[in-house]
Every structure is written in C-alpha cells, then in structure tokens.
Scaffold this motif. Structure first.
Motif, mmCIF file in Angstrom:
data_model
loop_
_atom_site.group_PDB
_atom_site.id
_atom_site.type_symbol
_atom_site.label_atom_id
_atom_site.label_comp_id
_atom_site.label_asym_id
_atom_site.label_seq_id
_atom_site.Cartn_x
_atom_site.Cartn_y
_atom_site.Cartn_z
ATOM 1 N N GLY A 380 1.286 -1.256 0.045
ATOM 2 C CA GLY A 380 -0.344 -0.465 0.041
ATOM 3 C C GLY A 380 0.725 1.160 0.267
ATOM 4 O O GLY A 380 1.993 1.295 0.553
ATOM 5 N N LEU A 381 0.135 2.143 -0.841
ATOM 6 C CA LEU A 381 0.879 3.808 -0.691
ATOM 7 C C LEU A 381 0.229 5.252 0.452
ATOM 8 O O LEU A 381 -1.352 5.100 -0.446
ATOM 9 N N ILE A 382 0.038 5.355 1.149
ATOM 10 C CA ILE A 382 -0.414 5.471 2.238
ATOM 11 C C ILE A 382 -0.355 7.150 1.607
ATOM 12 O O ILE A 382 0.670 7.734 1.995
ATOM 13 N N ASN A 383 -0.720 8.153 1.442
ATOM 14 C CA ASN A 383 -1.033 9.273 0.831
ATOM 15 C C ASN A 383 -1.544 10.001 1.959
ATOM 16 O O ASN A 383 -2.627 9.743 2.527
ATOM 17 N N ASP A 415 -10.531 40.057 -3.542
ATOM 18 C CA ASP A 415 -10.937 38.785 -2.764
ATOM 19 C C ASP A 415 -9.622 37.977 -2.789
ATOM 20 O O ASP A 415 -8.790 38.367 -3.438
ATOM 21 N N TYR A 416 -9.483 37.828 -1.819
ATOM 22 C CA TYR A 416 -8.183 37.882 -1.017
ATOM 23 C C TYR A 416 -8.069 35.487 -0.579
ATOM 24 O O TYR A 416 -9.215 36.196 0.189
ATOM 25 N N GLU A 417 -6.562 35.373 -0.907
ATOM 26 C CA GLU A 417 -7.333 33.962 -0.372
ATOM 27 C C GLU A 417 -4.919 33.139 -0.466
ATOM 28 O O GLU A 417 -4.921 33.385 -0.920
ATOM 29 N N ARG A 418 -6.355 32.794 0.979
ATOM 30 C CA ARG A 418 -4.183 31.836 0.451
ATOM 31 C C ARG A 418 -4.439 30.384 1.214
ATOM 32 O O ARG A 418 -5.504 30.320 1.722
ATOM 33 N N LYS A 419 -3.187 29.976 0.845
ATOM 34 C CA LYS A 419 -3.774 28.364 1.587
ATOM 35 C C LYS A 419 -2.201 27.658 1.560
ATOM 36 O O LYS A 419 -1.071 27.871 0.894
ATOM 37 N N LYS A 420 -2.883 26.551 2.798
ATOM 38 C CA LYS A 420 -1.038 25.579 2.845
ATOM 39 C C LYS A 420 -2.103 24.105 2.839
ATOM 40 O O LYS A 420 -2.328 24.439 3.184
ATOM 41 N N GLN A 421 -0.572 23.329 2.706
ATOM 42 C CA GLN A 421 -0.960 21.973 2.114
ATOM 43 C C GLN A 421 0.503 21.581 2.294
ATOM 44 O O GLN A 421 1.580 21.562 2.168
ATOM 45 N N GLN A 422 0.116 20.077 3.581
ATOM 46 C CA GLN A 422 1.089 19.298 4.034
ATOM 47 C C GLN A 422 1.160 17.951 3.397
ATOM 48 O O GLN A 422 0.177 17.822 3.819
ATOM 49 N N VAL A 423 2.143 17.008 2.933
ATOM 50 C CA VAL A 423 2.169 15.593 2.194
ATOM 51 C C VAL A 423 3.320 15.149 3.237
ATOM 52 O O VAL A 423 4.216 15.500 3.228
ATOM 53 N N LEU A 424 2.601 13.857 2.739
ATOM 54 C CA LEU A 424 3.648 12.191 3.561
ATOM 55 C C LEU A 424 3.215 11.596 2.694
ATOM 56 O O LEU A 424 2.251 10.948 2.554
ATOM 57 N N GLY A 425 3.554 10.715 1.786
ATOM 58 C CA GLY A 425 3.970 9.925 1.011
ATOM 59 C C GLY A 425 5.290 8.283 2.274
ATOM 60 O O GLY A 425 5.918 8.805 2.214
ATOM 61 N N GLU A 426 4.286 7.331 2.277
ATOM 62 C CA GLU A 426 4.747 6.600 2.984
ATOM 63 C C GLU A 426 4.424 4.895 2.671
ATOM 64 O O GLU A 426 3.486 4.602 1.611
ATOM 65 N N TYR A 427 5.281 4.346 2.004
ATOM 66 C CA TYR A 427 5.170 2.432 1.121
ATOM 67 C C TYR A 427 5.209 1.756 2.933
ATOM 68 O O TYR A 427 6.052 1.377 3.741
ATOM 69 N N GLN A 428 4.096 0.556 2.914
ATOM 70 C CA GLN A 428 4.241 0.026 3.437
ATOM 71 C C GLN A 428 3.460 -1.447 2.852
ATOM 72 O O GLN A 428 2.294 -1.934 2.244
ATOM 73 N N PRO A 429 3.827 -2.418 3.428
ATOM 74 C CA PRO A 429 3.446 -4.398 2.075
ATOM 75 C C PRO A 429 2.941 -4.531 3.215
ATOM 76 O O PRO A 429 3.112 -4.113 4.313
ATOM 77 N N ASP A 430 1.964 -5.485 2.671
ATOM 78 C CA ASP A 430 0.831 -5.803 3.464
ATOM 79 C C ASP A 430 1.907 -7.196 4.611
ATOM 80 O O ASP A 430 2.959 -7.465 3.914
ATOM 81 N N SER A 432 3.295 -5.840 7.313
ATOM 82 C CA SER A 432 3.964 -5.031 8.276
ATOM 83 C C SER A 432 3.031 -4.424 8.837
ATOM 84 O O SER A 432 2.217 -3.623 8.382
ATOM 85 N N PRO A 433 3.002 -4.111 10.367
ATOM 86 C CA PRO A 433 2.518 -3.231 10.937
ATOM 87 C C PRO A 433 2.501 -1.494 10.494
ATOM 88 O O PRO A 433 1.456 -1.001 11.101
ATOM 89 N N THR A 434 3.602 -1.494 10.335
ATOM 90 C CA THR A 434 3.903 0.161 9.851
ATOM 91 C C THR A 434 4.783 0.053 8.901
ATOM 92 O O THR A 434 5.003 -0.358 8.452
ATOM 93 N N PRO A 435 4.261 1.811 8.173
ATOM 94 C CA PRO A 435 5.205 1.982 6.844
ATOM 95 C C PRO A 435 6.984 1.801 6.760
ATOM 96 O O PRO A 435 7.313 2.195 8.123
ATOM 97 N N ILE A 436 7.666 1.307 5.861
ATOM 98 C CA ILE A 436 8.879 1.215 5.763
ATOM 99 C C ILE A 436 9.699 1.944 5.638
ATOM 100 O O ILE A 436 10.839 2.420 5.569
ATOM 101 N N PHE A 437 9.182 2.975 4.275
ATOM 102 C CA PHE A 437 9.580 3.456 4.100
ATOM 103 C C PHE A 437 9.139 4.774 3.665
ATOM 104 O O PHE A 437 7.883 4.585 3.464
ATOM 105 N N ASP A 438 9.231 6.584 2.829
ATOM 106 C CA ASP A 438 9.129 7.144 2.807
ATOM 107 C C ASP A 438 9.078 7.385 1.514
ATOM 108 O O ASP A 438 10.228 7.230 0.825
ATOM 109 N N PHE A 439 8.255 7.141 0.231
ATOM 110 C CA PHE A 439 7.895 7.625 -1.354
ATOM 111 C C PHE A 439 8.030 8.692 -1.524
ATOM 112 O O PHE A 439 8.475 9.603 -2.526
ATOM 113 N N GLN A 440 7.211 10.053 -0.406
ATOM 114 C CA GLN A 440 7.968 11.181 -0.934
ATOM 115 C C GLN A 440 7.978 11.914 0.863
ATOM 116 O O GLN A 440 6.728 11.425 1.743
ATOM 117 N N PRO A 441 8.854 12.604 1.192
ATOM 118 C CA PRO A 441 8.791 12.987 2.380
ATOM 119 C C PRO A 441 7.935 13.913 3.112
ATOM 120 O O PRO A 441 7.700 14.963 1.900
#
Length: 705
Positions: A380-383, A415-430, A432-441
């Motif tokens: 699984g790829l966890i986004n 109109d004025y608008e600002r946006k902020k977004q934070q992302v993290l991508g993790e790889y987790q094989p079936d 495994s209880p937790t992800p084993i590495f980040d494919f997107q830090p």
C-alpha cells in the motif's frame, strides 16, 4: 380559493395549487442579495418557484438540467453533482458554479448538499457573478431558498413509492412556540432505493442507497425590525456500490447497468451544516449577518474497487477514523443594503472563510497488481495530506436611476485567499504493521491569490413591461495546490494560478397580453484565460490541475411562459452554447499534445425543456381538480474528455405526471425517462462511464393539515 399543498419530495411544505389562474405568477427573487422583481433585474436569472419544484418533481439539484437554459448537471458516481453553465464547468473540487442554500455558500463538492429539501424557490444566475458572490461563481450561482416557519400552525406527510424499490417518506410541521416571538420548523426525509446496476461478480444489486436528512429552524423575532434565525441541516447517506462505472461508452450502452467489480463496500457520507442569521430592517438601510459551519465526513467501510474490474488490482482505503477525510468550513458574511424606497439602490458587504481538509488514504496494490502496471504487488502507498485555507473579500454594487428609461449599474469585489498544504507519502507492504519507508518525504507549500471582479451594466426601460440590458462582468476561480499521488512522476504541491473570465451579455425581458405571456432572451460571449485543465491521476482518483489554455464560449438563451388557454400552462426553455478551446496544450505520454479547437467538457451544445400542464377543476365544494403534465427534454451533443474522443450524441427524455388534487390530499402518478433511453450522463477521461437513470415510475400520496 387556494389549495396549499406540501412540496413534492422535498419535505413538502406549503406549495400552492389554485383554481385556474388567468395570469402568470409574479416572482420576487433575492438573486442580487436583496428583494427584486424577477422581470426588472438586469441579469439572466431563472427562478423555479415552490409550485414549479412540485410540478417538475425535483428531488435533487441535478434534475434542474435544461429547466435552466445552458445548465447541465450530472452525478459522476458518488452523489456529488458536477455542474456547468454556459460552457463554464466544474473540473475539480473548486466548483465553477457556486451553490448557496439559505445564504450559506456550499463551499466545495465535499460539503455540498445536493438533495432538495423543503424548497421555497430556486434561483439560478447565469454567467459570472464575481461581484456579489466572488470565488468560484464563474459559470453562475444556484441560490436555493428553503421555507421558514411563521405564525401559522401547519403540518404534512408524504409517501412516494416507485420501481427499483424506491421509497421516499417525508413529514414535518411549523408552529409558533410563542406567537409573534418564537417560531419552530421541523422537516425530515427518509429515502431508499435498490440499485440500478447489477454486479456480475456476485449477481447482486450495485449502488443500493438509503439516507435520512433534516432541516430545522428556530426563529426569534426580537422586535419588529430585528430577527434571529438558527438553522440546522444534516444529511446521512449510505451507498452500497459507490462509483457504478463501466469501462467504455460502447460497452456501457450495449450492456446497460451491468458492471463487474470484486471490491464492494458501503460509502458513509455524513454532512452537517448549521447557520445563525441576524436580520435588521431599518429606516435608512438593512443589515444582515450570516455565520455558518459546515462539515462532511466521507469514507468507505472496507476497501473500494479502484480498477472497476473483478481483478485484485487496486483498492482504495480511507477509513482512518473521525479525524481524517472530514472537511470543515467556517464562513461569515456581513451585508448592508439600501431600503426598498431609496432612489439609489446599493449592496455592500464583506465575506470570509476558513477551511480545514485533512485527507488520508491508501492505494493498495493486490495480487494482480501487474495487470494495472505495478512492478510490485501486495503493498500500500499511504498518502497523507493536510490542507488549510483562508479567504477574505469586500464587495459593493449599486444602481442609479438616470431617468424614467435609463438605469446604470456598477460593482466591484476584491478577493484574497491563501492556501497551505502538507503531504507525506509512505510505503507499507502487506504484513508489516507500519510503513517501512517514505516515497514522498514530509513537505509543505503555500500559495496565495487575489482578484478584482468588476461589473458594469446599463438597463433601458423600453416600456412598462419591456426591458433591455447590457452588462460586462468578470469571473474568478481560485487557484490552488495539487494533492499527493501514488505515482512519483506526478509532483505534489504543484501550484496552479486562478482562472479568469470576461463576459459580455445582452438581454431582453418582456411581458405581453396582461401577463399571459413572458419572453426573456439573452446573448452572451465569454473568454476564459489561464483555463484550469484537470488531469485525473489513477488509481487514487486525484485531480492534477494546470493552467493550460484559453477558452471562448458564446451562445443564446430563451425562456418562455404562456397561458394559451384556460387551464393550460406552457413553459419552454432553450439554450445554445459553443464553447471551444482556442489554445490548449496538455502533457501526454511524456510529450505535449495540442488540442486547440476542441470543445469544452460537460457542455451540451443545446439544452431544451418543453413542459405542458393542464388543470381541470371538477368541483368547487368540495374542491377537486384533475391535472396532467408532460415534459420533453432535449440534450445536444457533448464530450467528456479534452480530446473529444468520449462523446454522447443528442438524446431526448420524456417525463409525465397526472393525478387528483383535493383541499387536504392528493395522489399523483409520475414517470421519468419514459421510453427508457440509455445515455451517458458522466464519463471520466480514462474511459469509465456512468449512465443516466433508467425509466422510473411511481406514485405520490400527500396529505396536509
């Protein structure tokens, strides 16, 4: 003598059937945030009254397609309607057509309530409405007003039974708790139906649905000039078989309402909207405050099919508890308007919003992952994405009467608008209880945007019942940041700019023969720059948006209402739109494709609706009336992908309704899509197709006291 009836299928409050009228109904609207006569507004506005909501048997906003010229709305498969007006269409979670319910902006597709509940009136403003409504009103505005409680005690109950297991029950009441001081209104709906689709994988119904909704009012009259209204709306929908999609138009039409998916789940969709409205009617000016809170929590109880097939290829998991996939929006608007008797008409106000959108989902690749192009399987790829937004706007619009024939209109919004977004991508094989590495830090980005939206217009009163107008207006759709996709080649947090439109409109509003005939026409021309072009990234269904082109849209519209014979009412609406990309370059297979000259998505080149209704009084004491109604709807050619390869040819739909109406009860039989026409209502650019509803029929029993 009038017969006050519950509103069909919308938690029916009092709608009126009367003895056959000799004139068309006069309509007052609040489309420009103040009460005005529909025929005197220098804007293209379609108004669907409470009686017409009943006549058209409208249960959902997508059903106003073609009732409003050049409006098309469709369900992409998950109940969130995508709407276009005049070739300006929603292509992402930032809509191009803004929807307001009781003055509250339904901020995005997540918090949007599509079910029509207890409706007083639906107003649709066509063309950019940036000055008064701001962001994401480039195509227009759908303004929905529900019925509020008063000093009269009344109640109702309704039952609808139809094919496909359709059941829809509604009940409610309005009562003065303290006469002339405190009023209460309560309405509710429960509905369910079997699936239109059959899943060949298990030979069971697919897209079975049920839901419950409510609309509650508490209105306190502080004084003759001040009132405070608390409103709460909630919708809880459950769908067993979200995204009933078939791959390819040809297969969808040859084997209608059949699909083959192995991952079947129930979608939980809970929406909660509440608002506090303060109104003041003054001698010098009027004031209103609207404070609102909206939230939506949508998730799948078990993994949902991401490849729309029977293989164990891709599934999507997003059930991570109450803190994830729950959109929350706070909005506040303060508005001042001139009094009705003032010679100088004006509206001014300010609007702000705050958005919190935490998203977490896993794209899981199963045993057959190689069949969908994955080099690995059973992982699984966890986004994880946390998005926040804030916006502030100031606006004003005024009209000045030069003389008995000429009036000038001008307005401006910032109109004025600002946006902020934070992302993290993790790889987790079936296994495994937790992800084993980040494919997107873990990373984040910010973006801000602003826009000025001017409007100028000229109104000419040619005669008492004949007006001409010309307007220029500018529309604005917010920019943003892209989400994180499983594909590492798709860059996260890609910033795209706002989209702007310039619109010129010429219109004429006319009433003839002592208000027995009403004819409104309009011509429009719009140019859209920095067009936001979406690319759907699979299998996680994330839209990556880029500014990639320039679009021109032009067309004409006609609205006609007439009483040609006693008891016979005719309504006809027609629209023509030619929306074409003048420049459009998109990335494809590592290269660039030039799609200049292609037509806009989700935009029929013609919409048309003809409705004939005949009412025959049988007796006055007791009051008994027979009614019969027929509707012919025509939708022209349209496309569902930028390359114009996925096409729906023109088609016709027939609807009918007939029944008996008495003073306190009615029974009506109805049918929609009579003839069972098969047609594509929505399709994704990768080829997945969602068909329009098949032939449905049933009856409505309604009582009122």
């Amino acid at each position: 003598m009038k017969l006050i009836l519950p509103l069909i299928g919308t938690v029916l409050c009092a709608s009126a059937y009367a003895q056959t009228s000799d004139t068309l109904e006069a309509i007052t609207v609040t489309a420009q945030k103040k009460e005005e006569k529909l025929q005197k507004i220098p804007v293209s506005v379609s108004a669907i009254t409470a009686r017409q909501v009943l006549d058209y048997r409208l249960w959902n906003t997508k059903e106003i397609t073609a009732i409003v010229p050049n409006l098309y709305s469709a369900d992409p498969g998950d109940g969130r309607n995508v709407t276009s007006i005049r070739g300006i269409t929603t292509t992402s979670y930032d809509p191009a057509v803004a929807t307001y319910i009781d003055g509250v902006n339904q901020f995005g597709l997540d918090t949007y309530i599509s079910q029509l509940n207890d409706i007083e009136r639906i107003e649709v403003l066509r063309g950019p409405q940036g000055t008064l409504y701001g962001r994401n009103a480039m195509g227009g505005v759908i303004n929905i007003i529900t019925k509020q409680p008063g000093n009269q005690l009344n109640g109702f109950a309704e039952a609808n039974i139809g094919n496909y297991g359709q059941q829809r029950y509604a009940a409610g009441f309005r009562a003065p708790l303290v006469k002339n001081k405190l009023n209460l209104g309560v309405t509710g709906i429960y509905d369910q139906r079997d699936g239109y689709y059959t899943n060949l994988y298990n030979n069971k119904d697919f897209d079975r649905q049920h839901g419950i909704s409510g609309n509650y009012y508490l209105k306190y009259l502080v004084s003759p000039r001040w009132s405070v209204t608390f409103n709460l709306k909630h919708v809880a929908n459950r769908n067993n078989g979200t995204f009933p999609l078939t791959n390819g138009v040809e297969d969808a039409l040859e084997h209608p309402f059949e699909l083959n998916q192995n991952a079947v789940t129930e979608m939980v969709d809970n929406t909660f909207n509440t608002s506090l409205s303060i109104q003041h009617t003054g001698a010098a000016f009027n004031f209103s405050s609207q404070t609102a809170w909206q939230s939506n929590h949508r998730y799948y109880r078990s993994p949902i099919d991401g490849d729309f097939s029977p293989i164990d290829g891709v599934t999507i998991i997003n059930d991570y508890g109450k803190d994830w996939n729950k959109v929350k929006v706070f909005t506040q608007e303060f508005r001042f308007t001139s009094v009705a008797t003032a010679p100088f008409k004006w509206t001014a106000g300010t609007y702000l919003f705050a958005l919190d959108n935490p998203v977490k989902q896993t794209t899981h690749f199963g045993e057959d992952a190689a069949m969908v192009g994955s080099p690995d399987k059973n992982y699984g790829l966890i986004n994880t994405s946390t998005g926040k937004g804030f916006g502030l706007a100031f606006y004003g619009e005024a009209g000045y009467v030069l003389n008995k024939q000429w009036e000038v209109i001008a307005g401006l919004r910032y109109d004025y608008e600002r946006k902020k977004q934070q992302v993290l991508g993790e790889y987790q094989p079936d296994g495994s209880p937790t992800p084993i590495f980040d494919f997107q830090p873990d990373t984040s980005a910010r973006a801000s945007f602003n826009a000025f939206s001017p409007k100028v217009g000229l109104l000419y009163h040619a005669a008492q019942h004949n007006d001409l107008f010309v307007t220029y207006s500018r529309g604005y759709r917010a920019g943003g940041l892209t989400q994180l996709a499983a594909d590492p080649s798709t860059p996260p947090l890609y910033a795209y700019k706002p989209e702007y439109s310039n619109n010129i409109e010429l219109g004429s509003k006319n009433t003839f023969f002592n208000n027995k005939l009403r004819v409104n026409v309009a011509l429009f021309y719009a140019t859209i720059t920095d067009a936001q072009v979406p690319t759907l990234v699979l299998p996680e269904a994330i839209t990556v948006t880029r500014n990639a082109g320039k679009l021109n849209s032009k067309g004409a519209e006609l609205e006609l209402a007439a009483l040609p014979l006693k008891g016979l009412e005719l309504n006809y609406q027609a629209g023509f739109t030619d929306a074409e990309y003048k420049t459009l370059k998109v990335s494809q297979n590592g290269g660039t494709v030039d799609l200049a000259g292609k037509k806009q998505l989700f935009t029929p080149d013609m919409t048309s609706m003809l409705a004939l209704q005949y009412q025959l009084p049988v007796s006055q004491k007791p009051f008994v009336q027979l009614m019969a109604r027929g509707e012919w709807q025509y939708l022209g050619e349209q496309y569902f992908d930028l390359a114009n390869n996925i096409r729906q040819s023109p088609y016709n739909l027939l609807n009918a309704r007939a029944g008996i109406i008495t003073k306190y009860a009615e029974i009506l039989f109805w049918g929609r899509n009579l003839g069972n026409r098969k047609y594509v209502s929505y399709a994704y650019d990768f080829g997945a197709v969602h068909l329009g509803n098949p032939e449905t029929w049933g009856f409505t029993l309604r009582v009122k006291w």
